[in-house]
Design a protein around this motif. Structure first.
Motif, PDB file in Angstrom:
ATOM      1  N   GLU A 396       0.844  -1.188   0.000  1.00  0.00           N
ATOM      2  CA  GLU A 396       0.000   0.000   0.000  1.00  0.00           C
ATOM      3  C   GLU A 396       0.878   1.236   0.000  1.00  0.00           C
ATOM      4  O   GLU A 396       1.786   1.364   0.810  1.00  0.00           O
ATOM      5  CB  GLU A 396      -0.898  -0.015   1.247  1.00  0.00           C
ATOM      6  CG  GLU A 396      -1.949  -1.084   1.150  1.00  0.00           C
ATOM      7  CD  GLU A 396      -2.860  -1.112   2.347  1.00  0.00           C
ATOM      8  OE1 GLU A 396      -2.375  -0.834   3.458  1.00  0.00           O
ATOM      9  OE2 GLU A 396      -4.046  -1.429   2.180  1.00  0.00           O
ATOM     10  N   GLU A 502       7.800 -10.502   8.236  1.00  0.00           N
ATOM     11  CA  GLU A 502       7.906  -9.369   7.322  1.00  0.00           C
ATOM     12  C   GLU A 502       7.140  -9.648   6.022  1.00  0.00           C
ATOM     13  O   GLU A 502       6.474  -8.765   5.474  1.00  0.00           O
ATOM     14  CB  GLU A 502       9.371  -9.048   7.004  1.00  0.00           C
ATOM     15  CG  GLU A 502       9.455  -7.755   6.240  1.00  0.00           C
ATOM     16  CD  GLU A 502      10.872  -7.295   5.932  1.00  0.00           C
ATOM     17  OE1 GLU A 502      11.826  -7.987   6.344  1.00  0.00           O
ATOM     18  OE2 GLU A 502      11.011  -6.250   5.282  1.00  0.00           O
ATOM     19  N   VAL A 504       4.512 -11.308   5.638  1.00  0.00           N
ATOM     20  CA  VAL A 504       3.072 -11.162   5.874  1.00  0.00           C
ATOM     21  C   VAL A 504       2.629  -9.713   5.664  1.00  0.00           C
ATOM     22  O   VAL A 504       1.522  -9.442   5.215  1.00  0.00           O
ATOM     23  CB  VAL A 504       2.726 -11.633   7.311  1.00  0.00           C
ATOM     24  CG1 VAL A 504       1.323 -11.217   7.700  1.00  0.00           C
ATOM     25  CG2 VAL A 504       2.877 -13.136   7.411  1.00  0.00           C
ATOM     26  N   MET A 505       3.523  -8.783   5.970  1.00  0.00           N
ATOM     27  CA  MET A 505       3.187  -7.363   5.814  1.00  0.00           C
ATOM     28  C   MET A 505       2.829  -7.004   4.376  1.00  0.00           C
ATOM     29  O   MET A 505       2.133  -6.032   4.138  1.00  0.00           O
ATOM     30  CB  MET A 505       4.378  -6.494   6.229  1.00  0.00           C
ATOM     31  CG  MET A 505       4.527  -6.311   7.706  1.00  0.00           C
ATOM     32  SD  MET A 505       3.176  -5.371   8.391  1.00  0.00           S
ATOM     33  CE  MET A 505       3.657  -3.706   7.959  1.00  0.00           C
ATOM     34  N   TYR A 506       3.354  -7.756   3.434  1.00  0.00           N
ATOM     35  CA  TYR A 506       3.157  -7.376   2.039  1.00  0.00           C
ATOM     36  C   TYR A 506       2.051  -8.176   1.359  1.00  0.00           C
ATOM     37  O   TYR A 506       2.168  -8.561   0.198  1.00  0.00           O
ATOM     38  CB  TYR A 506       4.484  -7.479   1.272  1.00  0.00           C
ATOM     39  CG  TYR A 506       5.465  -6.445   1.751  1.00  0.00           C
ATOM     40  CD1 TYR A 506       5.180  -5.095   1.611  1.00  0.00           C
ATOM     41  CD2 TYR A 506       6.645  -6.803   2.386  1.00  0.00           C
ATOM     42  CE1 TYR A 506       6.054  -4.124   2.078  1.00  0.00           C
ATOM     43  CE2 TYR A 506       7.531  -5.840   2.848  1.00  0.00           C
ATOM     44  CZ  TYR A 506       7.226  -4.505   2.688  1.00  0.00           C
ATOM     45  OH  TYR A 506       8.078  -3.543   3.145  1.00  0.00           O
TER      46      TYR A 506
ATOM     47  N   ALA B 329      13.037  -3.505   7.649  1.00  0.00           N
ATOM     48  CA  ALA B 329      12.792  -4.938   7.794  1.00  0.00           C
ATOM     49  C   ALA B 329      12.373  -5.269   9.222  1.00  0.00           C
ATOM     50  O   ALA B 329      11.412  -5.995   9.454  1.00  0.00           O
ATOM     51  CB  ALA B 329      14.039  -5.712   7.409  1.00  0.00           C
ATOM     52  N   ASN B 332       8.819  -3.971   9.929  1.00  0.00           N
ATOM     53  CA  ASN B 332       7.818  -4.846   9.315  1.00  0.00           C
ATOM     54  C   ASN B 332       7.540  -6.038  10.213  1.00  0.00           C
ATOM     55  O   ASN B 332       6.395  -6.395  10.475  1.00  0.00           O
ATOM     56  CB  ASN B 332       8.336  -5.357   7.966  1.00  0.00           C
ATOM     57  CG  ASN B 332       7.975  -4.415   6.831  1.00  0.00           C
ATOM     58  OD1 ASN B 332       6.948  -3.764   6.880  1.00  0.00           O
ATOM     59  ND2 ASN B 332       8.809  -4.361   5.826  1.00  0.00           N
ATOM     60  N   THR B 333       8.620  -6.658  10.683  1.00  0.00           N
ATOM     61  CA  THR B 333       8.495  -7.838  11.526  1.00  0.00           C
ATOM     62  C   THR B 333       7.751  -7.508  12.816  1.00  0.00           C
ATOM     63  O   THR B 333       6.822  -8.211  13.213  1.00  0.00           O
ATOM     64  CB  THR B 333       9.898  -8.376  11.862  1.00  0.00           C
ATOM     65  OG1 THR B 333      10.608  -8.496  10.648  1.00  0.00           O
ATOM     66  CG2 THR B 333       9.825  -9.701  12.556  1.00  0.00           C
ATOM     67  N   THR B 336       3.968  -6.843  12.300  1.00  0.00           N
ATOM     68  CA  THR B 336       3.212  -8.084  12.113  1.00  0.00           C
ATOM     69  C   THR B 336       2.990  -8.783  13.440  1.00  0.00           C
ATOM     70  O   THR B 336       1.884  -9.210  13.766  1.00  0.00           O
ATOM     71  CB  THR B 336       3.951  -9.028  11.162  1.00  0.00           C
ATOM     72  OG1 THR B 336       4.223  -8.339   9.969  1.00  0.00           O
ATOM     73  CG2 THR B 336       3.122 -10.257  10.869  1.00  0.00           C
ATOM     74  N   MET B 339       0.506  -6.964  15.548  1.00  0.00           N
ATOM     75  CA  MET B 339      -0.865  -7.093  15.051  1.00  0.00           C
ATOM     76  C   MET B 339      -1.416  -8.475  15.366  1.00  0.00           C
ATOM     77  O   MET B 339      -2.593  -8.626  15.685  1.00  0.00           O
ATOM     78  CB  MET B 339      -0.907  -6.844  13.539  1.00  0.00           C
ATOM     79  CG  MET B 339      -0.659  -5.394  13.206  1.00  0.00           C
ATOM     80  SD  MET B 339      -1.609  -4.825  11.804  1.00  0.00           S
ATOM     81  CE  MET B 339      -0.904  -5.731  10.488  1.00  0.00           C
ATOM     82  N   LYS B 349      -4.344   2.992   5.420  1.00  0.00           N
ATOM     83  CA  LYS B 349      -3.150   2.560   4.702  1.00  0.00           C
ATOM     84  C   LYS B 349      -1.882   3.016   5.407  1.00  0.00           C
ATOM     85  O   LYS B 349      -1.689   4.213   5.603  1.00  0.00           O
ATOM     86  CB  LYS B 349      -3.185   3.158   3.307  1.00  0.00           C
ATOM     87  CG  LYS B 349      -3.483   2.135   2.265  1.00  0.00           C
ATOM     88  CD  LYS B 349      -3.554   2.782   0.934  1.00  0.00           C
ATOM     89  CE  LYS B 349      -4.964   2.775   0.435  1.00  0.00           C
ATOM     90  NZ  LYS B 349      -5.264   3.913  -0.376  1.00  0.00           N
ATOM     91  N   ASN B 350      -1.040   2.077   5.777  1.00  0.00           N
ATOM     92  CA  ASN B 350       0.260   2.405   6.360  1.00  0.00           C
ATOM     93  C   ASN B 350       0.187   3.238   7.632  1.00  0.00           C
ATOM     94  O   ASN B 350       1.156   3.865   8.015  1.00  0.00           O
ATOM     95  CB  ASN B 350       1.139   3.149   5.351  1.00  0.00           C
ATOM     96  CG  ASN B 350       1.591   2.231   4.242  1.00  0.00           C
ATOM     97  OD1 ASN B 350       1.756   1.043   4.479  1.00  0.00           O
ATOM     98  ND2 ASN B 350       1.782   2.771   3.068  1.00  0.00           N
ATOM     99  N   TYR B 352      -0.825   3.106  11.696  1.00  0.00           N
ATOM    100  CA  TYR B 352      -1.079   2.125  12.752  1.00  0.00           C
ATOM    101  C   TYR B 352      -1.433   2.834  14.042  1.00  0.00           C
ATOM    102  O   TYR B 352      -1.020   3.966  14.280  1.00  0.00           O
ATOM    103  CB  TYR B 352       0.148   1.235  12.953  1.00  0.00           C
ATOM    104  CG  TYR B 352       0.472   0.467  11.707  1.00  0.00           C
ATOM    105  CD1 TYR B 352      -0.105  -0.778  11.476  1.00  0.00           C
ATOM    106  CD2 TYR B 352       1.292   1.012  10.730  1.00  0.00           C
ATOM    107  CE1 TYR B 352       0.140  -1.467  10.313  1.00  0.00           C
ATOM    108  CE2 TYR B 352       1.543   0.331   9.554  1.00  0.00           C
ATOM    109  CZ  TYR B 352       0.968  -0.909   9.352  1.00  0.00           C
ATOM    110  OH  TYR B 352       1.196  -1.596   8.197  1.00  0.00           O
TER     111      TYR B 352
END
Lengths: 514, 357
Positions: A396, A502, A504-506, B329, B332-333, B336, B339, B349-350, B352
């Motif tokens: 996104e 990571e 999963v984020m995409y 990176a 992102n981890t 996830t 969440m 979108k983007n 949080y």
């Protein structure tokens, strides 16, 4: 008198020998070309006549019959001009004969390719590279090509290539004058990338930039979804700058297609940077896949080993998008027409961008969307599930909130991202050596099982992601492949929990389309 | 002639409920039926008279009953002692009959209507999932089977194993919108789908506002989640006020058109609702004990940092990268993982934010 000159023609990316037979006898002046010629070849009699005359040879009134054997396959293009002209000259004993007017044997060793201008110049033709490769495989030793195509010949070893600039030169060559074959050289793969934009000028958008890096490293298809003005197109333009270097094989494969299609830069003679093709959304099916009466390659084949960028994906007619499905899976496209069936390689990385709804602001934090639910649904449904299934990364891209960005330091440049991508791609090349697979995205089911084995923690993350985030099961393999690429970027042997998390984020669309 | 058959006659005559109720105020159904036996026109206007006359036949009523039976549609009329008392009030303009599929009993449990715009934003969806998911354990959720908030409300109730009633603005054979047919079937199986219109009736512009009074009539209160200023959900809210039901509204951003309606309701005295507990407290419902939620998730260093950064409100991915000092990176981890544990959620979108309990 009868003469016979060797020619070569292309069928798809494969060449086949064509014998150009010229017979001359007296009668009312006339020139006929038989052997299923297309219009370009039929017109070549005018070029041949003028070129012969203007090169100072005699083209007096005869009945000239030219046969292109094998006579049952359809021939096209202007590559036979030179062979026909030489055929006429040999048949009239103006060339290829010794002092006693006996035909020279050497003629049989050569293949002649080239288009003629009215002045007798030999002009550039398309498809030299695939013809050279095919001719070499069939044991041909010597081939004569237009001088303008010389660069393409430099990289094909095992065959002597001579270049001529005019019809007179070609005559001199068959008369036994000494010509030097084109000097061979190694393929120099420039590690310089030609990108329209550099990542360092993209402020913010960290998530999208990272997704591009992963996509480039693993050759994954990627879809960018976001409001207009979010920078999707600019991000895509940055992509050529971070794509990994081409390998020698890849460069040759791509050059073959570009040469056959006539889009090769004659001054370079080889494609060293991964192609980046962005056909407009008004493009037709045939233009995309290849085809037409003469089964020429299409955009997806031009993008072989490179990137096919489809901006505003839902604007493309659905029928055009659906035909991408099979090539995306197999990496080749088979173009079948009544005359012939041709297979073109089409191993490209699909990069697409789209708005989430017709007005573009659905789900955006800055603007309110004015679309009705049915409009949004209609818009999204222009892209079929099976096509989305083939796209590994969904990211996104929203407008950047500049007020939130404090850091004044310049963002990382494309060049340094590219280094990481190259390193990750090198790992993959080593891993898949000899299997015909170049990148993680093309892993077979068996390879996924072998190379993407998860430990307990990784399994747990993945299963709870499916559970809690409402991911669809279709995403499973895609996530594993992307996780593999992330692990490669990380320099890790095994795919760990972090890499899965990571990946999963995409999968944005899996999460929202519930 | 059975009283319920007479009501069925009235329903099938397709004369508007309002008009029927005016007629029934002066004379009993039985009288009306008998009057038609003797071709008495009374003071009826031409259209009403022909409509009633056309369907005035024992044979016709019998065939209608047979038709309903073969098509698995049940009906309940005002003559039935089981007819929901809440609907029978005069303020509601009670329908003469209800056609339904599913379990009628859930209608008699405490009901709460949840309505809102058809163009729901992710915020509306989130609000419904969060508030209605919890409420459906205590209330039967009533809504209108439209897209957007209505659909989310039904789905949230079904997902949480709660009861849900869909009040259609068309006959049961003409579910509108067609995209919700799947949900309609689900509701028939696990909840209740009702309509005051005969099954073959098509939806019309006026049928939807009309059914809104049934949505509010069935319920103790109406929760409006997202509504523009001219939204149909405000009709439901008005009906609720006229019927003496409570009106609740979920507040929204002051700059979003989708919140104008709800924010105005709050200004006018509706009860602002930010969590299920607000409504439960209002009705004095005791919260069912679900056992302590395991809230103690051990966070590692970087997860804690992201949680700290989000403590001050919503943050975009970009600003998290810059404030947390994590690589993309890593971030992102971390996101996830957070969440999955349910500590944060994606707001848009983007963007949080911390998930409030």
């Amino acid at each position: 008198m009868l003469s016979r000159i060797n020619g070569y023609a292309l069928s798809g990316l494969d060449g086949y020998a064509v014998a150009v037979e010229v017979d001359i006898h007296s009668g009312l002046p006339r020139m006929d070309i038989v052997g299923l010629p297309d219009t370009a070849i039929k017109e070549s009699k005018e070029r041949v006549r003028a070129a012969i005359k203007n090169s100072g040879y005699d083209f007096s009134a005869h009945v000239v019959t030219v046969n292109l054997a094998p006579a049952h396959t359809r021939k096209e293009g202007s590559v036979f001009d030179l062979a026909i002209a030489l055929g006429v000259l040999c048949a009239t004993e103006q060339a290829g004969v010794d002092a006693h007017n006996r035909p020279l044997d050497t003629l049989k060793d050569y293949v002649f390719l080239g288009e003629l201008s009215l002045s007798g110049e030999v002009r550039k033709i398309n498809g030299v590279m695939p013809i050279l490769i095919a001719a070499r495989e069939r044991g041909q030793k010597k081939i004569v090509i237009p001088r303008a195509n010389a660069n393409e010949a430099r990289y094909i070893r095992g065959i002597d290539v001579y270049t001529v600039g005019t019809l007179r030169e070609a005559v001199a060559l068959i008369n036994g004058e000494k010509f030097e074959p084109v000097e061979k050289s190694d393929i120099v793969l420039t590690s310089e990338a030609f990108a329209a934009e550099d990542l360092k000028y993209v402020k913010g958008q960290y998530s999208a930039k990272r997704a591009l890096e992963i996509a480039a490293a693993g050759g994954h298809n990627i879809l960018m979804i976001g409001a207009p003005g979010g920078g999707k197109t600019m991000l895509a333009k940055c992509l050529p700058g971070i794509l990994p270097d081409m390998t020698e094989n890849e460069a040759l494969e791509t050059t073959k297609i570009h040469s056959a299609a006539g889009i090769l830069d004659p001054s370079v003679g080889i494609v060293t940077a991964r192609p980046f093709r962005s056909p407009h959304h008004t493009t037709s099916k045939i233009a995309l896949t290849g085809g037409g009466s003469n089964s020429h390659p299409g955009e997806i084949s031009y993008a072989h080993n490179g990137v096919l960028f489809l901006d505003e994906l839902p604007e493309y007619p659905r029928s055009v998008l659906e035909i991408l499905r099979q090539p995306l899976e197999d990496g080749v496209i088979t173009v079948s027409r009544s005359a012939r069936t041709v297979e073109y390689p089409a191993n490209f990385m699909l990069v697409a961008s789209m708005n989430p709804c017709p007005c573009g602001f659905y789900g955006s934090s800055a603007h309110e969307c004015t679309c009705t639910p049915s409009q949004i649904q209609k818009y999204m449904s222009r892209i079929s599930g099976p096509l989305l299934d083939r796209i590994d990364l969904h990211v996104e891209v929203d407008e950047v909130h500049y007020e939130e960005l404090s850091s004044s330091t310049e963002a990382e440049s494309s060049a340094s991202v590219r280094e990481r991508v190259n390193a990750a791609r090198a790992v993959q090349t080593e891993r898949y050596k000899g299997s015909g697979v170049y990148a993680n995205s093309k892993m077979t089911a068996e390879m996924v099982k072998r190379f993407c084995a998860l430990d307990a923690a990784g399994e747990k993350i993945l299963s709870s992601a499916f559970d809690k985030l409402g991911m669809s099961a279709r995403a499973y393999t895609r996530i594993l492949k992307v996780a593999r690429t992330i692990a490669d970027l990380d320099g890790k042997e095994c795919v760990g929990a972090n890499h899965v998390a990571e990946a999963v984020m995409y999968r944005a669309l899996d999460k929202t389309v519930r | 002639m059975l009283l319920s058959d007479i009501y069925l006659w009235l329903a099938y005559s397709r004369v508007s409920t309002q008009k029927l109720n005016r007629l029934l105020a002066v004379r009993s159904p039985q009288e009306l039926w008998n009057a038609f036996d003797s071709e008495h026109k009374y003071d009826l206007d031409e259209r009403t008279f022909t409509a009633l006359k056309r369907t005035h036949s024992v044979d016709f009523i019998e065939r209608c009953k047979q038709y309903l039976a073969t098509n698995n549609i049940e009906y309940i009329t005002r003559a039935d002692p089981l007819f929901p008392a809440a609907l029978a009030q005069d303020e509601v303009d009670p329908p003469v009959a209800l056609f339904y599929r599913g379990n009628l009993d859930i209608m008699r449990e405490p009901c709460l209507a949840v309505v809102g715009t058809r163009k729901a934003s992710p915020y509306g969806k989130y609000a419904v999932n969060k508030i209605v998911g919890e409420l459906s354990k205590y209330f039967t959720i009533v809504s209108g089977l439209a897209t957007g908030i209505d659909g989310y409300a039904h789905a949230a109730a079904l997902d949480n194993g709660g009861n849900t009633v869909a009040v259609l603005g068309s006959g049961l054979f003409n579910v509108t919108p067609v995209s919700n047919v799947g949900m309609f079937d689900e509701i028939c199986k696990h909840g209740l789908a009702v309509s005051e219109y005969t099954p073959d009736t098509h939806a019309a512009v006026y049928t939807f506002p009309q059914r809104n009074r049934i949505i509010s009539g069935l319920s103790r209160g109406v929760l409006v989640v997202e509504a523009t200023e001219d939204s149909g959900s405000l009709i439901t809210a008005n009906c609720a006020l006229e019927q003496g039901r409570d009106v609740f509204a979920v507040p929204g951003d002051i700059d979003k058109r989708r919140s104008f309606g709800t924010n105005r309701l709050i200004k006018q005295g509706a009860i602002a609702v930010t969590c299920a507990q607000d409504i439960l407290d209002y009705y004095g419902v005791d919260k069912k004990d679900e056992g302590a939620r395991e809230n103690t998730v051990a966070l590692d260093f970087s997860e804690q940092r992201v949680m700290d950064a989000l403590g001050g409100g919503e943050r975009s991915f970009d600003s998290l990268v810059e404030t947390c000092g994590l690589s993309v990176a890593e971030l992102n981890t971390v996101i996830t993982k957070l969440m999955i544990t349910g500590l944060i959620r994606q707001k848009s979108k983007n963007v949080y934010c911390v998930e409030t309990a």
